[in-house]
Design a protein around this motif. Sequence first.
Motif, mmCIF file in Angstrom:
data_model
loop_
_atom_site.group_PDB
_atom_site.id
_atom_site.type_symbol
_atom_site.label_atom_id
_atom_site.label_comp_id
_atom_site.label_asym_id
_atom_site.label_seq_id
_atom_site.Cartn_x
_atom_site.Cartn_y
_atom_site.Cartn_z
ATOM 1 N N ILE A 62 15.359 -8.498 14.323
ATOM 2 C CA ILE A 62 15.287 -7.370 13.387
ATOM 3 C C ILE A 62 14.465 -6.263 14.028
ATOM 4 C CG2 ILE A 62 14.353 -6.624 11.146
ATOM 5 C CD1 ILE A 62 15.039 -9.427 10.108
ATOM 6 N N ASP A 63 14.935 -5.043 13.898
ATOM 7 C CA ASP A 63 14.262 -3.900 14.499
ATOM 8 C C ASP A 63 12.828 -3.777 13.970
ATOM 9 O OD1 ASP A 63 14.531 -1.289 16.079
ATOM 10 O OD2 ASP A 63 13.849 -0.583 14.123
ATOM 11 N N TYR A 64 11.893 -3.501 14.866
ATOM 12 C CA TYR A 64 10.483 -3.463 14.474
ATOM 13 C C TYR A 64 10.206 -2.334 13.480
ATOM 14 C CZ TYR A 64 9.489 0.595 17.470
ATOM 15 O OH TYR A 64 9.450 1.853 18.024
ATOM 16 N N LYS A 65 10.962 -1.236 13.553
ATOM 17 C CA LYS A 65 10.764 -0.145 12.610
ATOM 18 C C LYS A 65 11.126 -0.585 11.191
ATOM 19 C CE LYS A 65 11.545 3.609 15.916
ATOM 20 N NZ LYS A 65 12.388 4.784 16.252
ATOM 21 N N SER A 66 12.200 -1.346 11.075
ATOM 22 C CA SER A 66 12.596 -1.857 9.755
ATOM 23 C C SER A 66 11.554 -2.834 9.228
ATOM 24 C CB SER A 66 13.958 -2.555 9.856
ATOM 25 O OG SER A 66 14.961 -1.652 10.258
ATOM 26 N N TYR A 67 11.015 -3.655 10.119
ATOM 27 C CA TYR A 67 9.992 -4.618 9.707
ATOM 28 C C TYR A 67 8.726 -3.902 9.244
ATOM 29 C CZ TYR A 67 6.733 -8.545 9.996
ATOM 30 O OH TYR A 67 5.784 -9.497 9.710
ATOM 31 N N LEU A 68 8.327 -2.868 9.961
ATOM 32 C CA LEU A 68 7.140 -2.100 9.568
ATOM 33 C C LEU A 68 7.360 -1.391 8.235
ATOM 34 C CD1 LEU A 68 6.027 -0.551 12.987
ATOM 35 C CD2 LEU A 68 4.988 -2.463 11.752
ATOM 36 N N LYS A 69 8.568 -0.908 8.005
ATOM 37 C CA LYS A 69 8.865 -0.273 6.720
ATOM 38 C C LYS A 69 8.811 -1.289 5.584
ATOM 39 C CE LYS A 69 11.485 3.810 8.025
ATOM 40 N NZ LYS A 69 12.682 4.623 7.754
ATOM 41 N N PHE A 70 9.249 -2.504 5.873
ATOM 42 C CA PHE A 70 9.172 -3.564 4.871
ATOM 43 C C PHE A 70 7.714 -3.859 4.506
ATOM 44 C CE2 PHE A 70 8.439 -8.074 4.026
ATOM 45 C CZ PHE A 70 9.221 -8.271 2.901
ATOM 46 N N LEU A 71 6.837 -3.842 5.514
ATOM 47 C CA LEU A 71 5.428 -4.162 5.290
ATOM 48 C C LEU A 71 4.635 -3.004 4.691
ATOM 49 C CD1 LEU A 71 4.484 -6.066 8.583
ATOM 50 C CD2 LEU A 71 4.965 -7.067 6.346
ATOM 51 N N SER A 72 5.112 -1.776 4.863
ATOM 52 C CA SER A 72 4.298 -0.603 4.530
ATOM 53 C C SER A 72 3.917 -0.529 3.058
ATOM 54 C CB SER A 72 5.037 0.674 4.940
ATOM 55 O OG SER A 72 6.282 0.776 4.261
ATOM 56 N N LEU A 73 4.876 -0.724 2.142
ATOM 57 C CA LEU A 73 4.574 -0.572 0.717
ATOM 58 C C LEU A 73 3.623 -1.652 0.205
ATOM 59 C CD1 LEU A 73 5.061 1.113 -1.773
ATOM 60 C CD2 LEU A 73 7.075 -0.281 -2.287
ATOM 61 N N PRO A 74 3.904 -2.949 0.427
ATOM 62 C CA PRO A 74 2.927 -3.956 -0.038
ATOM 63 C C PRO A 74 1.572 -3.831 0.648
ATOM 64 C CG PRO A 74 4.643 -4.991 1.303
ATOM 65 C CD PRO A 74 5.093 -3.594 1.009
ATOM 66 N N MET A 75 1.566 -3.394 1.913
ATOM 67 C CA MET A 75 0.297 -3.219 2.604
ATOM 68 C C MET A 75 -0.531 -2.115 1.958
ATOM 69 S SD MET A 75 -0.479 -5.258 5.075
ATOM 70 C CE MET A 75 -1.599 -4.291 6.072
ATOM 71 N N ALA A 76 0.121 -1.064 1.498
ATOM 72 C CA ALA A 76 -0.601 0.028 0.833
ATOM 73 C C ALA A 76 -1.272 -0.473 -0.443
ATOM 74 C CB ALA A 76 0.368 1.164 0.516
ATOM 75 N N LEU A 129 -2.010 -3.571 -1.068
ATOM 76 C CA LEU A 129 -3.004 -4.563 -0.667
ATOM 77 C C LEU A 129 -4.326 -3.907 -0.271
ATOM 78 C CD1 LEU A 129 -3.885 -7.428 0.105
ATOM 79 C CD2 LEU A 129 -2.748 -7.106 2.311
ATOM 80 N N VAL A 130 -4.236 -2.849 0.519
ATOM 81 C CA VAL A 130 -5.443 -2.150 0.961
ATOM 82 C C VAL A 130 -6.196 -1.570 -0.236
ATOM 83 C CG1 VAL A 130 -6.291 -0.151 2.247
ATOM 84 C CG2 VAL A 130 -4.582 -1.652 3.275
ATOM 85 N N ILE A 131 -5.466 -0.934 -1.155
ATOM 86 C CA ILE A 131 -6.109 -0.354 -2.350
ATOM 87 C C ILE A 131 -6.782 -1.439 -3.183
ATOM 88 C CG2 ILE A 131 -5.676 0.849 -4.518
ATOM 89 C CD1 ILE A 131 -3.405 2.351 -3.070
ATOM 90 N N THR A 132 -6.085 -2.566 -3.374
ATOM 91 C CA THR A 132 -6.641 -3.672 -4.159
ATOM 92 C C THR A 132 -7.902 -4.224 -3.523
ATOM 93 O OG1 THR A 132 -4.427 -4.286 -4.944
ATOM 94 C CG2 THR A 132 -6.153 -5.947 -5.128
ATOM 95 N N CYS A 133 -7.880 -4.423 -2.219
ATOM 96 C CA CYS A 133 -9.034 -4.994 -1.524
ATOM 97 C C CYS A 133 -10.221 -4.028 -1.519
ATOM 98 C CB CYS A 133 -8.652 -5.378 -0.094
ATOM 99 S SG CYS A 133 -7.530 -6.789 -0.023
ATOM 100 N N ILE A 134 -9.962 -2.742 -1.476
ATOM 101 C CA ILE A 134 -11.054 -1.755 -1.564
ATOM 102 C C ILE A 134 -11.748 -1.858 -2.914
ATOM 103 C CG2 ILE A 134 -11.548 0.707 -1.735
ATOM 104 C CD1 ILE A 134 -9.465 1.167 0.447
ATOM 105 N N PHE A 135 -10.960 -2.011 -3.975
ATOM 106 C CA PHE A 135 -11.553 -2.170 -5.302
ATOM 107 C C PHE A 135 -12.340 -3.478 -5.386
ATOM 108 C CE2 PHE A 135 -8.845 1.261 -6.709
ATOM 109 C CZ PHE A 135 -9.571 1.824 -7.745
ATOM 110 N N LEU A 136 -11.812 -4.540 -4.791
ATOM 111 C CA LEU A 136 -12.530 -5.817 -4.804
ATOM 112 C C LEU A 136 -13.869 -5.701 -4.083
ATOM 113 C CD1 LEU A 136 -9.694 -8.423 -4.084
ATOM 114 C CD2 LEU A 136 -10.970 -8.141 -6.203
ATOM 115 N N ILE A 137 -13.865 -5.017 -2.960
ATOM 116 C CA ILE A 137 -15.081 -4.913 -2.148
ATOM 117 C C ILE A 137 -16.152 -4.071 -2.830
ATOM 118 C CG2 ILE A 137 -16.000 -3.948 0.005
ATOM 119 C CD1 ILE A 137 -13.409 -4.831 1.372
ATOM 120 N N PHE A 138 -15.759 -2.995 -3.501
ATOM 121 C CA PHE A 138 -16.748 -2.062 -4.040
ATOM 122 C C PHE A 138 -17.079 -2.271 -5.520
ATOM 123 C CE2 PHE A 138 -15.360 0.300 -0.287
ATOM 124 C CZ PHE A 138 -16.589 0.715 0.228
ATOM 125 N N PHE A 139 -16.217 -2.969 -6.256
ATOM 126 C CA PHE A 139 -16.427 -3.022 -7.707
ATOM 127 C C PHE A 139 -16.501 -4.430 -8.283
ATOM 128 C CE2 PHE A 139 -14.288 1.036 -6.830
ATOM 129 C CZ PHE A 139 -15.211 1.912 -7.384
#
Length: 231
Positions: free
Chosen positions: A59-73, A75-85
């Motif tokens: 599978i093309d790496y660009k397609s794989y990165l696009k698949f990961l991009s939305l859940p990763m966004a 995930l990062v927001i959720t973990c920031i809230f966990l760390i600070f609040f």
Amino acid sequence: MKFDMDYIAHHNALTETNPYFKLFLTIVLLIVTLAIDNLYFDVIVFVVMSLVILSIAKIDYKSYLKFLSLPMAFLVITCIFLIFFFGKGDVIYETGIWSIVVTTDSWHYGVYTFMRVLGCLPCLGFLALTTPIAKIINCLRKIKIPKILIEIALLMYNTIFIFLNEIDTMQKAQESRLGYHSYWSSIKSLAALISIIFLRSLDKSETLQYSLDSRGYSGELPVYEPRKRDD
């Protein structure tokens, strides 16, 4: 390049691999990754499954990165809230803003949540990007998953891609009218996009219900069952 997960699932080196094996492997890896409290194991799972998707499934790496991009966004927001609040314990960092601090517990929650979800994402990607949705649904039906859950999954899958296509069309229309040429115009265009999508969602849900009723929907959606090959 537009991301089309359904097309990718039908055109990769593992499309014809036994879907039951892929489903079983995904479930086992998800359970093990969530059960084992080890950051190194999470990293290993992420690397190995990513290599399987990119090297074996081809599978093309660009397609794989696009698949990961939305859940990763998310995930990062959720973990920031966990760390600070969230969490208690000794303070290891003070932001100086409204008494917001990072504690030992909150740092642990944030890091371990991030790594565990990071390990699970390529496992789900392995199934979603290498197996057509019709085969996944058929497997779930064969292993006696409740019909209501299968129908919800099928409708959600269909609706998600309808709205992704709507968003892509509207974004292109806004870009053609210079809707994103400055910061403030981007904010206005994004607000307009969100409001229109909300209205479209109401309209599409009503249209979908009319479509189901006109086709004799009686509370159960038919599920495609692939034919067995004659060897």
